[in-house]
Design an enzyme around this catalytic site. Structure first.
Site, mmCIF file in Angstrom:
data_model
loop_
_atom_site.group_PDB
_atom_site.id
_atom_site.type_symbol
_atom_site.label_atom_id
_atom_site.label_comp_id
_atom_site.label_asym_id
_atom_site.label_seq_id
_atom_site.Cartn_x
_atom_site.Cartn_y
_atom_site.Cartn_z
ATOM 1 N N CYS A 181 31.073 76.576 2.248
ATOM 2 C CA CYS A 181 29.984 75.532 2.326
ATOM 3 C C CYS A 181 29.097 75.965 0.943
ATOM 4 O O CYS A 181 28.398 75.087 0.669
ATOM 5 C CB CYS A 181 29.420 75.431 3.491
ATOM 6 S SG CYS A 181 27.884 75.927 3.839
ATOM 7 N N CYS B 34 20.236 72.213 3.898
ATOM 8 C CA CYS B 34 19.782 73.553 3.718
ATOM 9 C C CYS B 34 18.484 73.730 4.675
ATOM 10 O O CYS B 34 18.593 75.037 4.989
ATOM 11 C CB CYS B 34 19.008 73.898 2.284
ATOM 12 S SG CYS B 34 20.400 73.565 1.103
#
Ligand code: PLP
Ligand code: PLP
Lengths: 394, 132, 394, 132
Positions: free
Chosen positions: B35, B104
């Site tokens: 990812c 994030c």
């Protein structure tokens, strides 16, 4: 701050000579080329002049050039337009895994409509094997679309060879030449092309204008319908200044392409060598020689592309990355994946694309700044620590 | 992509608390190379208060900024208070994140939670060790 | 020779202030708005500024504006994009017989795919009856598209009323506002609009750029696919100078529209009266008052449009005609036919469309020249001779 | 549309032989208002030679120019020679026509043929009248 643009593959500034050529067409020769009166006919005249310039540049006839709004339209139009016009002949299309999304997405769309699409693999350099093309052709194949050079890794495909296979088999052959038009010699007969896409803003021409070359006799479903422009294939009032600008950009490319190739190839190779020498665990993506003269694409292990890009940007250097983090899909570049890069390396890629104004000093500056940035980010990277500790091989 | 806020760029430019803690009281490792984001968060706890926090991150601008911010946010907090630090709080402290970068902040929250869990597991172990 | 442009409905010159606003975006702020670095973000910033300007001009939110390559794309995109995205809800579309071909042709295309399209008639002034819209709606109706003002005869439709009927029935309502955007007040809420098309080059902005307004929450199939721009609905590198130019043109329109309407309405009515007074057997097409401030459309019996147009052009006056002779189809204008004009009168139509720079002197000049041209052509006309001899009524 | 040639524009600007002939020897009327072009061609014939030709035309630039040109072309020709004047010859004499305007030259040829037919019918009539 010094600002160095090294993202010419994303877009180029418009050459001042191109702007100068465009200017009268905003305020003086402003007619609609479809109008019968003098204002219209003047505008029509310059549109046809530009068509002529573009055609002769690639060895085509003026009536084989269709003006569009850019590379995406040219690609979408070609894929959809040929597929729909030839669906009585067959429903199979051949392309590659490393095409621009403006080819891949219309192909995915056609699959939903019942078309079959073969996405050919590439080797570690990003090369399509013409033998694979030959094997993929079947009785239902109506179109082959393989890009001339890849926008991310710069690999140049064996287009003439693929074209001759297509021709032997009576299949139309299209190339997305957005990255090569105006940068490398393109002759539609030598390359055995039936169709070609290009975009103005990649060769110091304006954004919002592009072309399709479609060999005489090729039927395509129209992309936009309404005013009957472009022989009924692409309606809408001609973008006269844009079309004139594209013509001028082609004129300049014709003159300057040769020395530009030499100039950029030298700088390109210096930048590649400089990075590989200065930065441990770095590697080149794409083919070392069958490569766009302006393309440098490297993977730098243990660091992520966007964070390098932002750090470079802070130092005034503009480049791009194939990292997932810069895309909405959170997938790393399909091109880097297709050439077999592991995810870590795909995430850690940088593309520097050079242009006419690029100087040796610019390259030196990048080489003076990049290692420090990589060092700083590696110091932060949990991957680097481990790899270095345990000595894992790249 | 949306541009980053001033605050994100400031933390990206000068990330706080980069590094590892020797003999940490808790470690949280999240993400994977697929990812594109990997975070390691280290905490030092004394009397149930987080006295130090450090990170190592492989990732984009937002990943680095959220790592930096989350370590700043939790320093001085009790373990219970730190448990309540959400990804939204991290994003807000950074003046917001572009929508496609919100993951994030989720990663930062997860790293923190993992580090706190790790701390608590170790504490239980230590206690039960003592008890044994 | 004096040259008078009276074909502003076909296209406008770009305002010098618009050109000035565009210029830096060719050579200085030339980045690709999709790029992460400073060059890209600067470009992105100005694109978003323009989006904001356009949105606030029509009472919309910035995220409701999609940039396109012009009016044709906006229309094609809307018709196809809504039809395909809503085909699960129904397959019926309502439009009018006097829409621009950029609406009608995609509708014809959808009919081949199995959609049903109702083409509403208009009265002798070119007005759609809102009652007809209401009657045409059925359970399968997914879209109504009625143009704001007609490009040929200038008739302004009762858009707010039609919009409220659409809303009552839960049907999306689109208007082609290419001729009114920047010329008449447009507020998407007051007009009950869900979708709207406009084009830059009709309001002193650049050619090759347009917009769609699509109310929040409306799903449309993407028109171009590839780079994910415009939230995935319209891929391709943004035409930054074009978008900036459109924004500036809107800024100017916001300021100047009011006085422009007054100025042009006076000149328009003088030209209409002047022609009707000076030329026997001439008549106005379109509505006398529900009419674009800049539109004059007349039929002049016993003479053909193109030959008048060419004679006017020889005198330096640029205008247009709905005569078949100027179209490839050899059919006279579908709009003039729809308002019930007999073929002879449809062939003998002239459209003068006025613009910001038009002066009273320009109007005088037309009025001084046109009667002579008509006289000369009537002297040549086998129709005139008979009509006058046998006293037939118009 | 393609622009007209210089020659077309010249004939359009100054059409030759506009008008009717009193007591013509042949008349050809073609076209209708639906298609947008109507032509009437009048000829005067003496000793089997066309001594005069005139036209009236409702139509576009090409219609007027081809009318003008066809009258010019046939003046002084014998009836047999005039029969051989084709639409291509008219278009060529005008330096070509845009493709979508070729039908105007067809119309001019048809008007001419009709006028010649009319002349011949009248002559036969006159002759048979005399014979009777
Ligand atoms: C290879 C390739 N094809 C197509 C495109 C799309 O061109 P445009 O952005 O002009 O639509 C690009 C660039 O963005 C490209 O690099
Ligand atoms: C009403 C209307 N719709 C659509 C269009 C098409 O716009 P464009 O030429 O910008 O594609 C025009 C003008 O040509 C128009 O007048």
């Amino acid at each position: 701050m010094k600002r160095i643009y090294l993202d010419y593959a994303a877009t180029t500034p418009v050459d001042v000579r191109v702007v100068k050529a465009m200017l009268p067409h905003f305020t003086e020769i402003y007619g609609n080329p479809s109008s019968l009166h003098a204002f219209g006919q003047e505008a029509k005249h310059v549109v046809e002049e530009s068509r002529h310039t573009v055609a002769s540049f690639i060895g085509a006839k003026p009536e084989e050039i269709i003006f569009t709004s850019g590379g995406t339209e040219s690609n979408n139009f070609t894929i959809g337009g040929i597929a729909h016009a030839r669906s009585d002949k067959g429903n199979h299309i051949i392309t590659s895994r490393i095409e621009h999304h403006a080819i891949l997405e219309p192909c995915h769309f056609l699959e939903k409509e019942g078309f079959q699409v073969t996405y050919l693999p590439v080797d570690k350099y990003g090369l399509v094997d013409p033998g694979d093309v030959r094997k993929a052709i079947n009785a239902k194949t109506i179109l082959i679309s393989i890009m001339h050079a890849n926008n991310e890794i710069g690999t140049i495909q064996p287009i003439a060879e693929i074209g001759s296979i297509a021709r032997e088999n009576g299949v139309y052959f299209h190339t997305d030449a957005v990255q090569t038009f105006g940068h490398l010699p393109v002759d539609v007969d030598e390359l055995n092309l039936d169709l070609l896409s290009a975009s103005g803003h990649k060769l110091y021409g304006p954004k919002g204008v592009g072309i399709i070359y479609a060999r005489k006799g090729i039927r395509m479903s129209p992309f936009m319908q309404g005013g009957g422009q472009e022989k009924g294939r692409r309606a809408s009032t001609h973008n006269v200044p844009g079309i004139v600008g594209l013509g001028k950009a082609v004129d300049l490319a014709k003159e300057e392409m040769g020395q530009e190739i030499e100039h950029l190839t030298v700088l390109r190779d210096r930048l590649i060598q400089g990075i590989l020498n200065a930065i441990e665990y770095s590697s080149l993506n794409g083919h070392p020689t069958k490569r766009l003269p302006n393309n440098v694409n490297v993977s730098i292990a243990y660091v992520e592309g966007e964070s390098m890009l932002l750090n470079l940007d802070m130092e005034g250097i503009a480049c791009s990355t194939g990292s997932a983090c810069s895309s909405a899909s959170l997938e790393p570049s399909h091109v880097l994946t297709a050439i077999g890069l592991p995810h870590e390396l795909a995430h850690g890629s940088l593309r520097f694309s050079l242009g006419r104004p690029t100087t040796s000093d610019d390259i030196n500056y990048v080489l003076s700044v990049l290692p420090g940035i990589v060092g700083k980010l590696r110091a932060m990277s949990p991957l680097y620590k481990k790899e270095v500790k345990y000595g894992s091989v790249q | 992509m949306e541009a980053y806020s001033e605050k994100v760029m400031e933390h990206f430019r000068n990330p706080r608390n980069v590094g590892e803690i020797e003999n940490p009281d808790g470690i949280g490792k999240v993400g994977n190379p697929v990812c594109g984001d990997i975070m390691e968060l280290y905490i030092k706890v004394k009397d149930n208060v987080i006295t130090d926090a450090k990170f190592k991150t492989f990732g984009c601008g937002a990943a680095i900024a959220t790592s930096s911010m989350v370590t700043e946010l939790v320093k001085g907090k009790t373990v219970d208070e730190a448990m309540k630090v959400s990804n939204r709080a991290v994003a807000e402290a950074l003046g917001g994140l572009p929508p496609i970068k919100m993951h994030c902040s989720v990663l930062a929250e997860e790293a923190l939670k993992k580090a706190l869990d790790d701390y608590q597991r170790r504490t239980v172990k230590k206690l039960s060790g003592k008890a044994a």
